[in-house]
Design a protein around this motif. Structure first.
Motif, PDB file in Angstrom:
ATOM      1  N   ARG A 142      -8.145   8.240  -4.029  1.00  0.00           N
ATOM      2  CA  ARG A 142      -7.190   7.812  -3.001  1.00  0.00           C
ATOM      3  C   ARG A 142      -7.860   6.925  -1.955  1.00  0.00           C
ATOM      4  NH1 ARG A 142      -4.678  11.489   0.276  1.00  0.00           N
ATOM      5  NH2 ARG A 142      -2.765  10.250   0.422  1.00  0.00           N
ATOM      6  N   GLU A 143      -9.091   7.217  -1.596  1.00  0.00           N
ATOM      7  CA  GLU A 143      -9.778   6.379  -0.617  1.00  0.00           C
ATOM      8  C   GLU A 143     -10.078   4.994  -1.192  1.00  0.00           C
ATOM      9  OE1 GLU A 143     -13.090   8.822   0.430  1.00  0.00           O
ATOM     10  OE2 GLU A 143     -12.018   9.755   2.114  1.00  0.00           O
TER      11      GLU A 143
ATOM     12  N   ALA B 173      -6.768   3.142  -1.082  1.00  0.00           N
ATOM     13  CA  ALA B 173      -6.463   2.756   0.297  1.00  0.00           C
ATOM     14  C   ALA B 173      -7.352   1.607   0.752  1.00  0.00           C
ATOM     15  CB  ALA B 173      -6.629   3.957   1.226  1.00  0.00           C
TER      16      ALA B 173
ATOM     17  N   ILE C 101      -0.745   3.041  -3.210  1.00  0.00           N
ATOM     18  CA  ILE C 101      -1.760   4.074  -2.966  1.00  0.00           C
ATOM     19  C   ILE C 101      -1.379   5.395  -3.633  1.00  0.00           C
ATOM     20  CG2 ILE C 101      -2.947   5.448  -1.213  1.00  0.00           C
ATOM     21  CD1 ILE C 101      -2.761   2.986   0.644  1.00  0.00           C
TER      22      ILE C 101
ATOM     23  N   THR D  21      -1.726   7.439   4.697  1.00  0.00           N
ATOM     24  CA  THR D  21      -2.298   8.397   3.752  1.00  0.00           C
ATOM     25  C   THR D  21      -2.834   9.658   4.408  1.00  0.00           C
ATOM     26  OG1 THR D  21      -4.470   7.330   3.906  1.00  0.00           O
ATOM     27  CG2 THR D  21      -2.949   6.525   2.202  1.00  0.00           C
TER      28      THR D  21
ATOM     29  N   ALA E 227      -3.499   1.798   6.716  1.00  0.00           N
ATOM     30  CA  ALA E 227      -3.773   2.564   5.497  1.00  0.00           C
ATOM     31  C   ALA E 227      -4.066   4.030   5.821  1.00  0.00           C
ATOM     32  CB  ALA E 227      -4.955   1.946   4.751  1.00  0.00           C
ATOM     33  N   SER E 228      -4.781   4.264   6.914  1.00  0.00           N
ATOM     34  CA  SER E 228      -5.108   5.630   7.302  1.00  0.00           C
ATOM     35  C   SER E 228      -3.862   6.395   7.730  1.00  0.00           C
ATOM     36  CB  SER E 228      -6.131   5.620   8.442  1.00  0.00           C
ATOM     37  OG  SER E 228      -6.405   6.924   8.882  1.00  0.00           O
TER      38      SER E 228
ATOM     39  N   SER F 129      -6.170  -1.628  -0.920  1.00  0.00           N
ATOM     40  CA  SER F 129      -4.911  -2.081  -0.317  1.00  0.00           C
ATOM     41  C   SER F 129      -5.142  -2.686   1.064  1.00  0.00           C
ATOM     42  CB  SER F 129      -3.927  -0.916  -0.212  1.00  0.00           C
ATOM     43  OG  SER F 129      -3.591  -0.413  -1.483  1.00  0.00           O
TER      44      SER F 129
ATOM     45  N   GLY G  40       0.815  -1.219   0.000  1.00  0.00           N
ATOM     46  CA  GLY G  40       0.000   0.000   0.000  1.00  0.00           C
ATOM     47  C   GLY G  40       0.843   1.261   0.000  1.00  0.00           C
TER      48      GLY G  40
ATOM     49  N   ILE H 102     -12.219   5.538   4.078  1.00  0.00           N
ATOM     50  CA  ILE H 102     -11.617   4.319   3.536  1.00  0.00           C
ATOM     51  C   ILE H 102     -12.602   3.154   3.616  1.00  0.00           C
ATOM     52  CG2 ILE H 102      -9.716   2.672   3.788  1.00  0.00           C
ATOM     53  CD1 ILE H 102      -8.025   4.913   4.925  1.00  0.00           C
TER      54      ILE H 102
END
Length: 428
Positions: free
Chosen positions: A133-134, A137, A123, A386, A382-383, A140, A119, A393
């Motif tokens: 992008r969300e 994410a 991402i 990003t 992931a959060s 991923s 990711g 997400i």
């Protein structure tokens, strides 16, 4: 009353945020002091016995190997190879993400590590070529769950130890479900990509470019073959394979890709030691819990409860799936396995459920917990990478979560998805 006290103390401490290992230990000590069901001496013996396992060494081994290869340049070469083969298609970068997660999962055995490694590259790359992008994410985060399904898998090792099931058989059984789920995720992601017009057409890579990418990534690509081929070829056990993987990853990281540094090694050792300490703190009390619950005849009580509801094995398995989904939402995967696996093994195997198939169901079921709050480790990874809010997400990841749920039901009710490969190899 002893069982009620054990459950009350453990659950109350968990709700207060106490680590699961300490919560279980407190529950065991409370029940032993208040009721004549066991002794502190017996509990201490079970704590030691739970950790006295050669196979447990595979957990830090595969974690170290995956981390060394990530820092050593593995993930970006896997991504580049996948991109050369499928990146030109509509939604092709979705396929790149899933395929790269499958390959990296075959090395790291960890879902959060897979999200961080793949990711972290995909991402921003997907966002740069037009993906939301969300959405990138979310994909991923969900595809990272393949890291615990494709062997070698740390949860499979834990399940094998907890139930005395052959770990090599569990590894073989993970291939079919992992590839099956990966294919479904790619199909759904590509459909969404076409609908949203996320990715513009890209030129197809030439045969020479594909060969160049394979050549650049060859040391990364053959690592799963060495590990898994050695296990299934009888050259070494899964634990020994983890040690081979460590030395191989160090060799490639330092001398082939030349991207691994000693400061990275020491940081990885520190992080892995912290993680393994947490695993041991959860595993030892859980092993003692399993022994005490057996003394209290809990497996038989659970079996009677299920049979009082229905004697249809399909409905029983559906109930088990729902219970594990709930467990995955509030417990981390390893904790859920060490608590539930011994009980479900003793309940369901006598009903005719294959222990290897049960292990696959548990791991796939709990893998969904990586993207279902409140625990949702993959979503948090992931959060954090990003800066995107988790709720955004989750919204984009919902179609992929539903896809994994559908795959879970198919895997549960069609054991052939998990067991066919192992049976075929057994005939050779």
């Amino acid at each position: 009353m002893a069982l009620a006290t054990l459950a009350f103390v453990t659950i109350a401490l968990l709700l207060l945020g106490v680590p699961i290992g300490i919560s279980i230990a407190a529950g065991l000590i409370s029940s032993s002091l208040l009721f004549d069901v066991t002794t502190l001496k017996f509990i201490c013996q079970q704590l030691y016995t739970g950790l006295d396992s050669f196979a447990l060494l595979a957990v830090p081994g595969f974690m170290l190997a995956g981390s060394f290869m990530e820092k050593g340049g593995l993930s970006k070469r896997l991504v580049n190879t996948a991109e050369k083969f499928v990146g030109h298609q509509a939604g092709g970068f979705c396929a790149v993400t899933v395929v790269a997660c499958l390959f990296f999962g075959a090395i790291s055995g960890s879902a959060p590590a897979t999200v961080a490694a793949i990711g972290g590259i995909m991402i921003p790359y997907m966002a740069a070529v037009g993906y939301d992008r969300e959405f990138a994410a979310g994909l991923s985060a969900v595809a990272g769950g393949l890291g615990v399904i494709i062997p070698p898998s740390i949860p499979f090792v834990i399940y094998g130890i907890a139930t005395q099931t052959n770990i090599s058989d569990l590894f073989i059984a993970g291939f079919g479900p992992g590839i099956f789920i990966g294919a479904l995720l790619v199909a759904v992601a590509k459909r969404i990509s076409k609908k949203e017009n996320y990715q513009p057409p890209r030129p197809k890579a030439t045969g020479r470019e594909k060969l160049a990418a394979i050549n650049e990534a060859k040391w990364a690509l053959i690592m799963p073959l060495i590990i898994l081929g050695g296990i299934y070829g009888g050259f070494f056990t899964p634990t020994e394979a983890s040690v081979v993987a460590i030395f191989y990853s160090l060799l490639v990281g330092f001398f082939v890709y030349k991207e691994l540094r000693w400061k990275d090694v020491f940081a990885i050792l520190d992080n892995t030691a912290s993680f393994v300490g947490g695993v041991m703190l959860a595993f030892a009390p859980a092993a003692a819990l399993g022994a005490v619950l057996t003394m209290l005849n809990v497996p038989a009580m659970v079996s009677q409860l299920l049979l009082s509801i229905t004697d249809n094995i399909y409905i029983i398995m559906l109930i088990v799936v729902v219970v594990l989904l709930g467990a995955g939402m509030i417990l981390d995967t390893i904790s859920a396995i060490v608590v539930f696996a011994p009980i479900l093994y003793k309940v369901l195997v006598p009903m005719g459920i294959d222990p290897v198939h049960l292990g696959v169901i548990m791991v796939v079921d709990l893998a969904i917990g990586f993207v279902t709050p409140p625990v949702a480790q993959n979503l948090f990874v992931a959060s954090s990478m990003t800066g995107l809010p988790i709720h955004g997400i989750v919204k984009k990841a919902l179609p992929f979560i539903l896809t994994m749920l559908a795959a879970l039901l198919l895997i549960t009710f069609f054991p052939e998805i998990s067991l066919t490969l192992g049976k075929g190899l057994a005939l050779l």
